[in-house]
Design an enzyme around this catalytic site. Structure first.
Site, PDB file in Angstrom:
ATOM      1  N   ARG A 174       5.509   5.438   8.950  1.00  0.00           N
ATOM      2  CA  ARG A 174       5.730   3.855   8.349  1.00  0.00           C
ATOM      3  C   ARG A 174       6.968   3.347   8.401  1.00  0.00           C
ATOM      4  O   ARG A 174       7.843   3.923   8.598  1.00  0.00           O
ATOM      5  CB  ARG A 174       5.293   4.251   6.696  1.00  0.00           C
ATOM      6  N   GLY A 201       0.776  -1.119  -0.062  1.00  0.00           N
ATOM      7  CA  GLY A 201       0.219   0.017  -0.010  1.00  0.00           C
ATOM      8  C   GLY A 201       0.980   1.434  -0.196  1.00  0.00           C
ATOM      9  O   GLY A 201       2.097   1.246   0.092  1.00  0.00           O
ATOM     10  N   ASP A 202       0.250   2.431  -0.184  1.00  0.00           N
ATOM     11  CA  ASP A 202       1.113   3.681   0.009  1.00  0.00           C
ATOM     12  C   ASP A 202       1.755   3.696  -1.127  1.00  0.00           C
ATOM     13  O   ASP A 202       2.719   4.534  -1.068  1.00  0.00           O
ATOM     14  CB  ASP A 202       1.641   4.303   1.303  1.00  0.00           C
ATOM     15  N   THR A 259      -4.060   8.035   7.214  1.00  0.00           N
ATOM     16  CA  THR A 259      -5.342   8.093   8.136  1.00  0.00           C
ATOM     17  C   THR A 259      -4.999   8.013   9.600  1.00  0.00           C
ATOM     18  O   THR A 259      -5.606   9.019  10.132  1.00  0.00           O
ATOM     19  CB  THR A 259      -6.135   6.749   7.914  1.00  0.00           C
ATOM     20  N   GLY A 286      -1.435   8.949  10.653  1.00  0.00           N
ATOM     21  CA  GLY A 286      -0.286   9.763  10.980  1.00  0.00           C
ATOM     22  C   GLY A 286       0.636   9.109  11.540  1.00  0.00           C
ATOM     23  O   GLY A 286       1.851   9.734  11.744  1.00  0.00           O
ATOM     24  N   THR A 335      -6.301  -0.113  12.125  1.00  0.00           N
ATOM     25  CA  THR A 335      -6.412   1.347  12.149  1.00  0.00           C
ATOM     26  C   THR A 335      -7.699   1.378  13.235  1.00  0.00           C
ATOM     27  O   THR A 335      -8.166   2.819  13.206  1.00  0.00           O
ATOM     28  CB  THR A 335      -6.621   2.023  10.802  1.00  0.00           C
ATOM     29  N   ALA A 352      -7.795   2.897   5.343  1.00  0.00           N
ATOM     30  CA  ALA A 352      -6.435   3.376   4.514  1.00  0.00           C
ATOM     31  C   ALA A 352      -6.809   4.705   3.793  1.00  0.00           C
ATOM     32  O   ALA A 352      -7.943   5.117   3.801  1.00  0.00           O
ATOM     33  CB  ALA A 352      -5.753   2.463   3.754  1.00  0.00           C
ATOM     34  N   GLY A 353      -5.920   5.597   3.193  1.00  0.00           N
ATOM     35  CA  GLY A 353      -6.055   6.902   2.722  1.00  0.00           C
ATOM     36  C   GLY A 353      -5.344   7.071   1.321  1.00  0.00           C
ATOM     37  O   GLY A 353      -4.077   6.471   1.202  1.00  0.00           O
ATOM     38  N   HIS A 354      -5.768   7.715   0.563  1.00  0.00           N
ATOM     39  CA  HIS A 354      -5.089   8.327  -0.702  1.00  0.00           C
ATOM     40  C   HIS A 354      -4.770   9.884  -0.357  1.00  0.00           C
ATOM     41  O   HIS A 354      -5.599  10.524   0.172  1.00  0.00           O
ATOM     42  CB  HIS A 354      -5.827   8.134  -1.885  1.00  0.00           C
ATOM     43  N   GLY A 391      -3.335   6.937  -5.576  1.00  0.00           N
ATOM     44  CA  GLY A 391      -4.099   7.838  -5.507  1.00  0.00           C
ATOM     45  C   GLY A 391      -3.891   8.801  -6.477  1.00  0.00           C
ATOM     46  O   GLY A 391      -4.889   9.561  -7.479  1.00  0.00           O
TER      47      GLY A 391
END
Ligand code: GDP
Length: 425
Positions: A307, A11-12, A302, A304, A127, A38-40, A16
């Site tokens: 990573r 991911g990441d 999402t 902060g 999460t 998760a977020g983009h 996006g």
């Protein structure tokens, strides 16, 4: 024609940005799995956005954004996200939500928290967005579909049936307050009113749109290594991250997916626990890469959370691309590596004294040690370059080395967070 945009790694990878960029040439963008966990991160002329539920195509007024049946739908989060992008000046997007999508219930989020608390050190690093309890309920057949919200009598009866079992667990396992059926019913009626304007028979809509020549993008969340079947189980997500699942989570025939753009990041990063063979163990070196990383540094969109950082992993990425059915690789965040004199790359795993290039099952992965090869860096800023031939020679060598190792064609190189930061190879 249907194109999927998916990740090869943990991911990441910058999906996006790539989806946002490809959306210019698309009519419909569909989320087909995952949830608001998760977020983009997307940067464009309207500003900088962290999207969790909306597809990355919401910034164009010519596109329709679809939440497919495969998504874990958190209704208040979706509504808040729509309101917040509109408040930042984005024209109100066209949004459709599948009548077959299932709803993240308030108790899913609580169960996620309580279970992580119960597991303590052995927790999954969730999460706490309710995703694992949500998908467990979906497959245990006690989930709530959007369409059910419109039948009040049915919902009342179902709430009683479902919470009877939940309340036993809440009381005896977690020692927490029970779910109140009337309160839950009122919440679901609020959800119904919020979602009503968007509800649609999505698979029929997508079929008819495709037949009339519309271009559809499927947008994946996370990457191959977080897939519950093919990833680093059990440190995976709860719905399939593979392009193949796009057919199921959107409700379209698999043969319509003609193109699979697999997004691969020029180095590695991962969130949460689990084996990560090419991880940089020296914290100073890791922090330097983390700070340079992405457009905002490598901290979860999402949560902060910082990573975990690693060098590029050819073994994991070759596997990740193969499982996705890759037709094109988008190689991203390459500009970030410009500060390094030398760049290590993981080209094999040593497991029990033997070197392999095949990605192993989790039990063996936990024992794997990286075989690193060091490539020379290019020591300059490549972020304004738009033609492949203008890239420094060592940078082209890095790209070509990785392309040979992973065995899939790199057709795009992303060298910055904005739509225009792209080099077609
Ligand atoms: P996703 O979940 O796969 O979309 O990944 P993220 O949201 O974590 O995106 C990675 C981060 O890198 C975001 O902050 C993007 O704006 C940024 N980004 C994407 N592509 C590039 C790139 O080529 N170069 C740089 N410097 N940043 C990028």
């Amino acid at each position: 024609m249907v194109t999927a945009v998916v990740g090869a790694n943990w991911g990441d990878e910058g999906k996006g940005k790539i989806t946002d960029m490809l959306s210019e040439e698309a009519d419909i963008i569909v989320r087909f799995q995952g949830g608001a966990n998760a977020g983009h991160t997307i940067m464009n002329d309207y500003g900088k956005f962290a999207l969790h539920t909306l597809p990355s195509g919401v910034f164009y007024s010519h596109t329709t954004s679809v939440i497919g049946n495969g998504v874990a739908l958190n209704i208040p989060v979706l509504i808040k996200e729509i309101e917040s992008i509109v408040a930042q000046g984005v024209p109100k997007p066209n949004i459709l939500v599948s009548d077959r999508a299932q709803i993240v219930m308030p108790y899913h989020i609580l169960f996620d928290e309580y279970e992580e608390e119960r597991l303590g050190k052995a927790s999954f690093g969730s999460t706490k967005s309710g995703i694992a309890p949500f998908y467990s309920d979906k497959y245990a057949k006690v989930g709530f579909q959007v369409s059910e919200l419109f039948d009040e009598e049915y919902i009342k009866e179902k709430i009683e049936r479902v919470i009877a079992q939940k309340n036993v667990i809440l009381e005896h396992l977690y020692h927490k307050p029970a779910i109140d059926k009337d309160e839950l019913f009122d919440t679901l009626m609020e959800y119904r009113d919020m979602i009503e304007p968007y509800v649609c028979d999505v698979s029929t809509y997508l079929w008819e749109s495709e037949q009339s020549g519309k271009r559809i993008l499927l947008e994946g969340q996370l990457g191959t290594l977080k897939d519950p079947d093919h990833g680093i189980y059990p440190m995976v997500t709860s719905s399939s991250t593979l392009a193949g699942y796009g057919a199921i989570g959107a409700g379209i025939p698999p043969y319509l997916i003609k193109k699979v753009v697999t997004v691969v990041k020029a180095y590695s990063s991962a969130v949460g626990a689990g084996a990560f063979v090419s991880e940089i163990l020296d914290e100073e070196t890791a922090e330097e890469l983390r700070k340079h990383g992405g457009s905002a540094g490598e901290y979860g969109a999402t949560t902060g959370r910082p990573r975990r950082m690693g060098w590029f992993d050819c073994v994991a990425t070759r596997y990740g691309c193969r499982l996705q059915g890759t037709t094109d690789v988008a190689f991203t965040v390459l500009d970030v590596l410009g500060y390094l004199d030398e760049i290590p790359v993981c080209v094999g795993y040593e497991v029990d004294g033997k070197v392999t290039k095949d990605f192993p099952v989790t039990r063996l992965l936990e024992k794997a040690k990286p075989v690193l090869k060091t490539l020379p860096g290019w020591k300059c800023d490549i972020s304004n370059i738009r033609e492949y031939d203008k890239l420094p020679e060592n940078c082209r060598k890095y790209i070509e080395f990785i392309q040979d190792e992973i065995g899939f064609n790199i057709s795009m190189v992303s060298n910055g967070p904005r739509r225009e930061d792209i080099i077609y190879v």
